[in-house]
Design a protein around this motif. Structure first.
Motif, mmCIF file in Angstrom:
data_model
loop_
_atom_site.group_PDB
_atom_site.id
_atom_site.type_symbol
_atom_site.label_atom_id
_atom_site.label_comp_id
_atom_site.label_asym_id
_atom_site.label_seq_id
_atom_site.Cartn_x
_atom_site.Cartn_y
_atom_site.Cartn_z
ATOM 1 N N HIS A 65 112.964 121.444 -18.663
ATOM 2 C CA HIS A 65 113.321 122.441 -17.654
ATOM 3 C C HIS A 65 114.625 122.069 -16.970
ATOM 4 O O HIS A 65 114.894 120.891 -16.742
ATOM 5 C CB HIS A 65 112.248 122.522 -16.556
ATOM 6 N N ARG A 67 117.133 123.717 -13.571
ATOM 7 C CA ARG A 67 117.254 124.721 -12.507
ATOM 8 C C ARG A 67 118.744 124.938 -12.272
ATOM 9 O O ARG A 67 119.503 123.986 -12.058
ATOM 10 C CB ARG A 67 116.574 124.233 -11.230
ATOM 11 N N ARG A 68 119.136 126.190 -12.321
ATOM 12 C CA ARG A 68 120.530 126.549 -12.053
ATOM 13 C C ARG A 68 120.790 126.499 -10.550
ATOM 14 O O ARG A 68 119.864 126.519 -9.753
ATOM 15 C CB ARG A 68 120.799 127.949 -12.603
ATOM 16 N N THR A 72 117.346 129.615 -10.280
ATOM 17 C CA THR A 72 116.698 130.094 -11.495
ATOM 18 C C THR A 72 116.249 128.913 -12.345
ATOM 19 O O THR A 72 117.024 127.984 -12.588
ATOM 20 C CB THR A 72 117.664 130.966 -12.326
ATOM 21 N N LEU A 73 115.003 128.971 -12.791
ATOM 22 C CA LEU A 73 114.433 127.923 -13.628
ATOM 23 C C LEU A 73 114.431 128.407 -15.072
ATOM 24 O O LEU A 73 113.983 129.514 -15.360
ATOM 25 C CB LEU A 73 113.004 127.638 -13.153
ATOM 26 N N VAL A 74 114.987 127.603 -15.972
ATOM 27 C CA VAL A 74 114.960 127.929 -17.401
ATOM 28 C C VAL A 74 114.411 126.722 -18.145
ATOM 29 O O VAL A 74 114.545 125.579 -17.700
ATOM 30 C CB VAL A 74 116.345 128.345 -17.950
ATOM 31 N N SER A 75 113.789 126.984 -19.296
ATOM 32 C CA SER A 75 113.170 125.883 -20.026
ATOM 33 C C SER A 75 113.379 126.045 -21.523
ATOM 34 O O SER A 75 113.885 127.065 -21.991
ATOM 35 C CB SER A 75 111.677 125.811 -19.706
ATOM 36 N N ALA A 78 116.629 127.530 -23.917
ATOM 37 C CA ALA A 78 117.525 128.064 -22.879
ATOM 38 C C ALA A 78 117.925 126.972 -21.894
ATOM 39 O O ALA A 78 119.060 126.947 -21.406
ATOM 40 C CB ALA A 78 116.849 129.224 -22.150
ATOM 41 N N GLY A 79 117.022 126.048 -21.621
ATOM 42 C CA GLY A 79 117.342 124.929 -20.748
ATOM 43 C C GLY A 79 118.388 124.016 -21.358
ATOM 44 O O GLY A 79 119.333 123.589 -20.688
ATOM 45 N N ALA A 82 121.744 125.698 -21.216
ATOM 46 C CA ALA A 82 122.312 125.628 -19.862
ATOM 47 C C ALA A 82 122.911 124.248 -19.600
ATOM 48 O O ALA A 82 123.994 124.131 -19.014
ATOM 49 C CB ALA A 82 121.238 125.955 -18.824
ATOM 50 N N ARG A 98 124.646 131.175 -27.628
ATOM 51 C CA ARG A 98 124.819 132.533 -27.104
ATOM 52 C C ARG A 98 124.980 133.578 -28.203
ATOM 53 O O ARG A 98 124.947 134.779 -27.927
ATOM 54 C CB ARG A 98 126.018 132.587 -26.159
ATOM 55 N N GLU A 107 114.446 128.324 -29.789
ATOM 56 C CA GLU A 107 113.164 128.262 -29.080
ATOM 57 C C GLU A 107 112.011 128.072 -30.062
ATOM 58 O O GLU A 107 111.088 127.291 -29.800
ATOM 59 C CB GLU A 107 112.946 129.526 -28.239
#
Length: 136
Positions: A65, A67-68, A72-75, A78-79, A82, A98, A107
């Motif tokens: 995980h 956190r931006r 915003t939390l992404v995992s 996508a994590g 980021a 992207r 994923e």
């Protein structure tokens, strides 16, 4: 890292320092240029009790995980994308993620990897703590 420092970070990365595989990967990222812009939060047994909205210690240990800055939390894939976007040497991977369909494939690959993580971690362990069910 204090709440103030975390709030100013380009990204907050949650990782399980008790998992030797996870810790090795995070060491690689932490040696990267601009890694000091990231708040690195070890969610292992000795880590902080509070991880912010929407994230429990169990969830943070079971899946990657970040956190931006906007909260915003992404995992998962996508994590990672980021994180890669913040580190100059990794930005090409972020750009590739992207492209249409790439993040979805990432994923799927990540979810296939998760059940194997404890087994792999036990094999790469270099004198560190055992990676148990919480590590995957």
């Amino acid at each position: 890292m204090s709440t103030f420092q975390t709030a100013r970070a380009a990204l907050t990365v949650y990782y399980d320092g008790a998992c030797p595989l996870c810790a090795a990967e995070i060491r690689l990222y932490r040696r990267s240029e601009e890694a000091e812009r990231i708040a690195w939060v070890d969610v292992g047994p000795e880590g902080p009790a509070e991880l912010g909205p929407g994230l429990t210690r169990g969830a943070a240990r079971a899946r990657f995980h970040v956190r931006r800055p906007d909260g915003t939390l992404v995992s998962g894939a996508a994590g990672f994308a980021a994180l890669w976007a913040v580190l100059p040497r990794w930005r090409l991977l972020a750009r590739l993620a992207r492209l249409p369909g790439v993040l979805g494939l990432g994923e799927v690959a990540y979810r296939l990897f998760l059940p194997l993580r404890p087994w792999i971690a036990r094999r790469v362990r270099s004198g560190g703590p055992r990676c148990d069910k919480a590590c995957g």
